[in-house]
Design a protein around this motif. Structure first.
Motif, PDB file in Angstrom:
ATOM      1  N   GLY A 239      29.219  42.398  29.429  1.00  0.00           N
ATOM      2  CA  GLY A 239      29.617  43.445  30.131  1.00  0.00           C
ATOM      3  C   GLY A 239      30.918  43.198  31.048  1.00  0.00           C
ATOM      4  N   MET A 240      31.581  44.463  31.359  1.00  0.00           N
ATOM      5  CA  MET A 240      32.479  44.463  32.317  1.00  0.00           C
ATOM      6  C   MET A 240      32.309  44.074  33.853  1.00  0.00           C
ATOM      7  N   ARG A 241      33.190  43.611  34.441  1.00  0.00           N
ATOM      8  CA  ARG A 241      32.992  43.479  36.079  1.00  0.00           C
ATOM      9  C   ARG A 241      34.271  43.790  36.794  1.00  0.00           C
ATOM     10  N   ILE A 242      33.950  43.983  37.990  1.00  0.00           N
ATOM     11  CA  ILE A 242      34.994  44.439  38.843  1.00  0.00           C
ATOM     12  C   ILE A 242      35.453  43.125  39.841  1.00  0.00           C
ATOM     13  N   ARG A 243      36.644  42.640  39.873  1.00  0.00           N
ATOM     14  CA  ARG A 243      36.899  41.538  40.561  1.00  0.00           C
ATOM     15  C   ARG A 243      37.018  41.866  42.033  1.00  0.00           C
ATOM     16  N   LEU A 244      36.350  41.410  42.887  1.00  0.00           N
ATOM     17  CA  LEU A 244      36.152  41.765  44.371  1.00  0.00           C
ATOM     18  C   LEU A 244      37.655  41.219  44.990  1.00  0.00           C
ATOM     19  N   PRO A 245      38.096  42.229  45.787  1.00  0.00           N
ATOM     20  CA  PRO A 245      39.410  41.927  46.380  1.00  0.00           C
ATOM     21  C   PRO A 245      38.945  40.508  47.562  1.00  0.00           C
ATOM     22  N   GLY A 246      39.844  39.849  47.936  1.00  0.00           N
ATOM     23  CA  GLY A 246      39.616  38.875  48.733  1.00  0.00           C
ATOM     24  C   GLY A 246      39.255  39.433  50.283  1.00  0.00           C
ATOM     25  N   PHE A 247      39.981  40.410  50.702  1.00  0.00           N
ATOM     26  CA  PHE A 247      39.791  41.070  51.869  1.00  0.00           C
ATOM     27  C   PHE A 247      38.436  41.660  52.266  1.00  0.00           C
ATOM     28  N   LEU A 248      37.734  41.998  50.939  1.00  0.00           N
ATOM     29  CA  LEU A 248      36.269  42.579  51.297  1.00  0.00           C
ATOM     30  C   LEU A 248      35.493  41.371  51.549  1.00  0.00           C
ATOM     31  N   LEU A 249      35.626  39.988  50.911  1.00  0.00           N
ATOM     32  CA  LEU A 249      34.717  39.141  51.394  1.00  0.00           C
ATOM     33  C   LEU A 249      35.255  38.670  52.967  1.00  0.00           C
ATOM     34  N   ASP A 250      36.541  38.716  53.448  1.00  0.00           N
ATOM     35  CA  ASP A 250      36.875  38.411  54.786  1.00  0.00           C
ATOM     36  C   ASP A 250      35.935  39.512  55.573  1.00  0.00           C
TER      37      ASP A 250
END
Length: 438
Positions: A239-250
């Motif tokens: 299945g397809m996935r959305i790559r999380l943006p780095g700022f979201l982890l920060d």
């Protein structure tokens, strides 16, 4: 060949590595004493599992403990990720190691030291966690004792706490992927079995000098590959996935730092993200050559069995746990604020309409509002969360039964406020069931 060291003292016996090592050594026939500040009821399986305020002990206290237990080897598994409420990396990593070294030197019999540290070159240490870990290594190297510093890579074990639980949770999520800078970061894993086997080998053979060993598989592995293997394990690799943006982890790390002030231990904090971005690398060749241990590969660690329903439930619920607690805290605090400041007249009017004595309407409205907010505050703090959840359940049941006796028409009002209290009680029961960290 009989073991060179038979009586082992494990410090940090409730943690991921400490618990596994202690149980493994006991199965091998060693006499093991473990020490931790606190054990979960399921962890304390022996009279030799001692609860004590380990950080408050003096060097003399530690010497007496080793002498009383006739300890021939000490395995130090103590560690904390980040400074915060109730935790101090300098005290745990550097200052306690200094006390432990002084205690070992004060014993009449020679005592081997095995110290659990972290991989990485000293020049790459940017966090208080890694810097104080390296300070401890320097203290041990200068002590002139028979000692071994073990630097495990990313530890994969049957249990999962913190970062290892976060990796499993991400892999079990069918739509999210790591930011690209993290996915390509080198991330050498090691099986906790190999860590335990190494300590058992040291018990058998000893070490009269000082060694530092990196424990990890030899083949290069990235964090993305670790997550991908867990996806195969959970059956979520398609299945397809959305790559999380780095700022979201920060942002999540900043929120995790704030939550840690309430004595919770969220896996996403500033130090955790910084260590992930640094990666996990090392040279396992000296360890392999000395012990003859062939480290397990990532595929062997993760995919040697199929995922059980327990594995799947834990991974899927791990990221939901903070959402559940945050929603309950907001539910109680906001509902109390609304009744007290926004809809006070409406709340008081309900009681007046049902013939409550006028002198009681105000105190009851204010009292129940304050009680609701207090319930939310209790749930918010880790130490009082269980009490807050239990009180919230009892209060909700009280509201339901009180309404059934005094204001039964509220059960059939259009928005179904009282009917919705039932699912809220169930959610609090779920939170209680998920409260344990160990």
């Amino acid at each position: 060949m009989s073991p060179r060291y038979q009586k082992i003292l494990v410090l940090g016996g409730s943690g991921l590595i400490g618990r596994y090592v202690a149980e493994d050594l006991r199965l091998r026939g060693f006499t093991v004493t473990t020490v931790a500040r606190h054990y979960a009821a399921s962890q304390k399986t022996s009279a030799d599992d001692l609860e004590m305020p380990i950080m408050a002990t003096t060097a003399d206290d530690l010497t007496r403990l080793m002498v009383e237990r006739k300890s021939e080897m000490v395995v130090n598994c103590l560690g904390v990720l980040q400074d915060g409420a109730g935790t101090d990396t300098t005290a745990v990593h550097r200052d306690f190691t200094a006390k432990l070294l002084a205690a070992i030197k004060a014993t009449t019999q020679p005592v081997q030291l095995v110290h659990i540290s972290i991989p990485g070159a000293a020049g790459s240490d940017d966090t208080a966690f890694s810097k104080t870990k390296r300070d401890a290594e320097r203290l041990i190297a200068d002590a002139g004792l028979g000692s071994t510093i073990l630097r495990p890579g990313f530890v994969i074990a049957p249990a999962a706490y913190g970062g290892s639980a976060l990796v499993r949770a991400l892999a079990a999520t069918p739509f999210a992927d790591l930011p690209s800078d993290l996915a390509c970061r080198q991330f050498q894993p090691v099986a906790v079995d190999d860590v335990a086997s190494t300590i058992a080998w040291l018990c058998e053979h000893g070490n009269d000098t000082h060694h530092v060993w990196d424990l990890m598989q030899s083949e290069p592995v990235t964090l993305g590959m670790v997550v991908d293997h867990y996806r195969i394990f959970f059956g979520t690799h398609r299945g397809m996935r959305i790559r999380l943006p780095g700022f979201l982890l920060d942002l999540a790390a900043k929120l995790g730092d704030a939550v840690a002030l309430l004595r919770w231990t969220p896996p996403v904090r500033s130090t955790a993200i910084a260590e992930l971005r640094r990666g996990v690398t090392g040279d396992p060749v000296p360890w392999i050559a000395a012990t003859g241990i062939a480290p397990q590969t990532l595929a062997q660690m993760v995919n040697r069995r199929s995922a059980t329903i327990q594995d799947k439930w834990f991974a899927r619920l791990f990221l939901l746990k903070p959402m559940i607690f945050v929603s309950l805290v907001l539910f109680w605090i906001v509902s109390g604020l609304i009744a007290l400041f926004v809809s006070y007249d409406a709340a008081a009017g309900i009681l007046s309409a049902h013939h409550f004595p006028p002198a009681l309407v105000g105190p009851i409205t204010v009292g129940t509002s304050l009680m609701d907010m207090a319930t939310g505050v209790l749930i918010a703090f880790r130490r009082t969360s269980a009490a807050g959840l239990i009180w919230g359940i009892l209060a909700s049941l009280g509201y339901m039964f009180g309404a059934a006796l005094l204001t039964p028409d509220l059960w059939i009002e259009p928005l179904g406020a009282l009917v919705k209290t039932g699912p809220a009680i169930i959610l609090m029961l779920v939170a209680l069931a998920m409260l344990d960290n160990r």
